[in-house]
Scaffold this active site. Sequence first.
Site, PDB file in Angstrom:
ATOM      1  N   HIS A  95     -10.583  -4.219  10.656  1.00  0.00           N
ATOM      2  CA  HIS A  95     -11.209  -4.110   9.341  1.00  0.00           C
ATOM      3  C   HIS A  95     -12.513  -3.337   9.399  1.00  0.00           C
ATOM      4  O   HIS A  95     -13.343  -3.452   8.507  1.00  0.00           O
ATOM      5  CB  HIS A  95     -11.485  -5.504   8.763  1.00  0.00           C
ATOM      6  CG  HIS A  95     -10.276  -6.192   8.234  1.00  0.00           C
ATOM      7  ND1 HIS A  95      -9.257  -6.609   9.043  1.00  0.00           N
ATOM      8  CD2 HIS A  95      -9.918  -6.526   6.963  1.00  0.00           C
ATOM      9  CE1 HIS A  95      -8.324  -7.186   8.296  1.00  0.00           C
ATOM     10  NE2 HIS A  95      -8.694  -7.137   7.039  1.00  0.00           N
ATOM     11  N   GLU A 134       0.807  -1.227   0.000  1.00  0.00           N
ATOM     12  CA  GLU A 134       0.000   0.000   0.000  1.00  0.00           C
ATOM     13  C   GLU A 134       0.839   1.276   0.000  1.00  0.00           C
ATOM     14  O   GLU A 134       0.529   2.244  -0.691  1.00  0.00           O
ATOM     15  CB  GLU A 134      -0.948   0.025   1.209  1.00  0.00           C
ATOM     16  CG  GLU A 134      -2.160  -0.881   1.076  1.00  0.00           C
ATOM     17  CD  GLU A 134      -1.881  -2.310   1.463  1.00  0.00           C
ATOM     18  OE1 GLU A 134      -0.765  -2.574   1.976  1.00  0.00           O
ATOM     19  OE2 GLU A 134      -2.757  -3.171   1.269  1.00  0.00           O
TER      20      GLU A 134
END
Lengths: 484, 346
Positions: free
Chosen positions: A282, A213
């Site tokens: 998450h 990322e």
Amino acid sequence: MAVKILMPALSPTMESGKIAQWLVKENETVSSGDILAEIETDKAIVELEAIDDGVVGKILFEAGPDQIEVNRPIAVLLIDGEDANAIEAALNDTNADTDSNTAAETETETETGLAQETGAETGAAPAETDSSNQPPLAAPEPVADMVLPADTSYRDIAMREALRDALAEEMRRDADVFIMGEEVAEYEGAYKVTQGLFKEFGGKRVIDTPITEHAIAGLGVGAAFAGLKPVVEFMTFNFAMQAIDQIVNSAAKTRYMSGGQVNCSIVFRGPNGVASRVAAQHSQDYSSWYAHIPGLIVLSPANASEAKGLLKAAIRDPNPVVFLEHELLYGDIASVPDYDDFVLPIGRARIARAGADVTLVSYARGVAMALQAAEELAESGVQAEVIDLRSLRPLDMDTVIASVEKTHRLVTIEEGWPVCSVGGHIAATVQRLAFDALDAPIEAVNGVDVPMPYAANLEQLALPQVAQIVAAAKRAAYLTDAAE
Amino acid sequence: MGLQFYGEGMVSKATKKKTKLPKQQAIEFWTDMALIRRFEERCGQIYAMGQIGGFCHLYIGQEAVVVGLQATAQDGDQVITGYRDHAHMLACGMDPNRVMAELTGRMDGYSKGKGGSMHMFSIEKNFFGGHGIVGAQVPLGTGLAFANKYRDNNNIAFIYFGDGAANQGQVYESFNMAKLWNLPCLYVIENNRYAMGTSVSRASSQTDLSHRGASFDIPGAQVDGMDVEAVYAAGKKAVAHVRSGKGPFILEMLTYRYRGHSMSDPAKYRKREEVDKVRNETDPIKLLEARLLADGLIDEGQIAARRNDIKEKIEQAVDFALAAPLPPETELMVDILADSGDTHGR
């Protein structure tokens, strides 16, 4: 011309220093780069180098405990075989390049440095503009939503398809637009947002990346600096935490740091907010994190149609845009215009439902909850106005305040935690700009201040609920049955 | 194998050889390096007078690296680096007056005084900064290279970073994608031996940084970064590799910074003798100067004349930078966003 050696400022906070030791004597020949002395600053002992070749003509202060203020001459260096007469001349010459006509500015800059070191945020701002506490001189002209041609056709599609259509249309329109991210190409997107794009546009413009990322974000920003228009997909914004340095420090700040030279037209997009039973790492709403950052635009659509018009606006915008999609809305179906130039304005909130009694402000999935709450409130005779912010930066406070001036009551709703939240900022701004319009304390419905639990019952307890919005609105309306 | 220091082995050999450069180019290299040296010395001095604020990282000692490498660039190639960036800007042909004016925080600076020493840019010269976060320029530069490949324009990106940044994770994420997609990246590790106060051997498990691309199949070479000719020769080979479409290349430039990490660094982590040895035996400017004199390409008088020209040029830059106006207060809220009215923060 003899050169005066001055007491150097060797840190932003240093105002005076001591000569710990001279490493040269009078009449000694020195070369550029030679260490002349050791100076004791407020922090450390630092070496003072000669920057010219010459002969030490005079040492004006011996080493010792005396504090000598910055910029005071401590020695004179004779250049090109000058004799001792040059010493007096140099000391009397106030126009030498090292003279004191700069002292005033030196002081200011020292203060600036101090402010930065102690972490004062705006202490160094040259303008005494308390811009954070005052309304802007001229409110921005509201930009009306576009009027679509009368013959525009509409299709009932899910938000993921609306996003896909927006991407495909913009990629057809502009060859500089490309999308990159994990599983966006051959897998067609972890949430199937990029379905069909690889087939249509190929691997040059629909790019599968490794799971990296930080560098995906940085690479995208670099490509944007070079004039391309990347769309960087994060599989979820939870993973963008690995990349937030590049989003904040590179994407958001470079235009400013370059005096307006460097463009950065890029979209960072992906699912944000609470998901279902995936627990703390998450399941988080990052809206307020990005909304905090000058130099970014932050959008978060509430339904499929909005998603299409806002994503097209994001891709066409010349600025870095953080586009926060809600994972639980990907399957949400709405009537979406089939129109290539369906581009919604950035920075303009939407009245999702009109009402006169209480204002409910939210974004993304919170809008649907607010609308449901408005239905229930209507049964109790309370007409709620629901505002979909759409854009969290810039924030359309004009629309919020106009509504509060009508309803005199405000409830903010978001999944994010309460501390330093979007709602907190809205409440602060409303009380500052529209205090007299308020008839009740501003209410906030937030996610509970706890990492998201996994267990189904605890997860429900941690999430904002429609019933809480109804209760908050009733409290704001001083309806007695909400007292509990 | 420990670090090799200069004056031993490699460099003493280098001093013996004659210059292979054409006269004009050799003299240009000398001039460019001497100009950077003088610029940086004056920066240090006016910093000490309080005219430059905040952090200021000088390039003194490392001049051969950027001068030798930028001589291998062609029009349209991009350059990006970290915060020790003044020399890169000068080597890209940026105006010393405006670089200095940015350092003093003035309106005539490249960033209108909003960026300072660590954050300067020139789109016109394809210089993309000037970045203050250690290692962040590596993925950014890889993105510049990505754009070259996307546009198929035969340009490459020169991506400079230090031995300290070479330990950042995002560097390796970038290496991986750069080789995976064969992006035209020339990675230049300016190994000046110290990441702030930590020597390479105290920070890196493998101190030969030219091998850092090995697990990504990126070739690398270790170069005597104090010898501008060696830099130039290695640069030409590496650039040819990158421009031919074979993907990235890593050049580890063994160099040395004479000054502290930044202006307020007392540099107590190394002995003065170490600095003196490098300066006396392998200074990049003296090294080339000795060759030029020995080969009769220039004489002492011409060198003195050139030094004077440089001194004058830098004095002009300082005068310009101190006379330039501060940015007007109206600049505070300008350049945050492109044509969006900047109505944030209400």
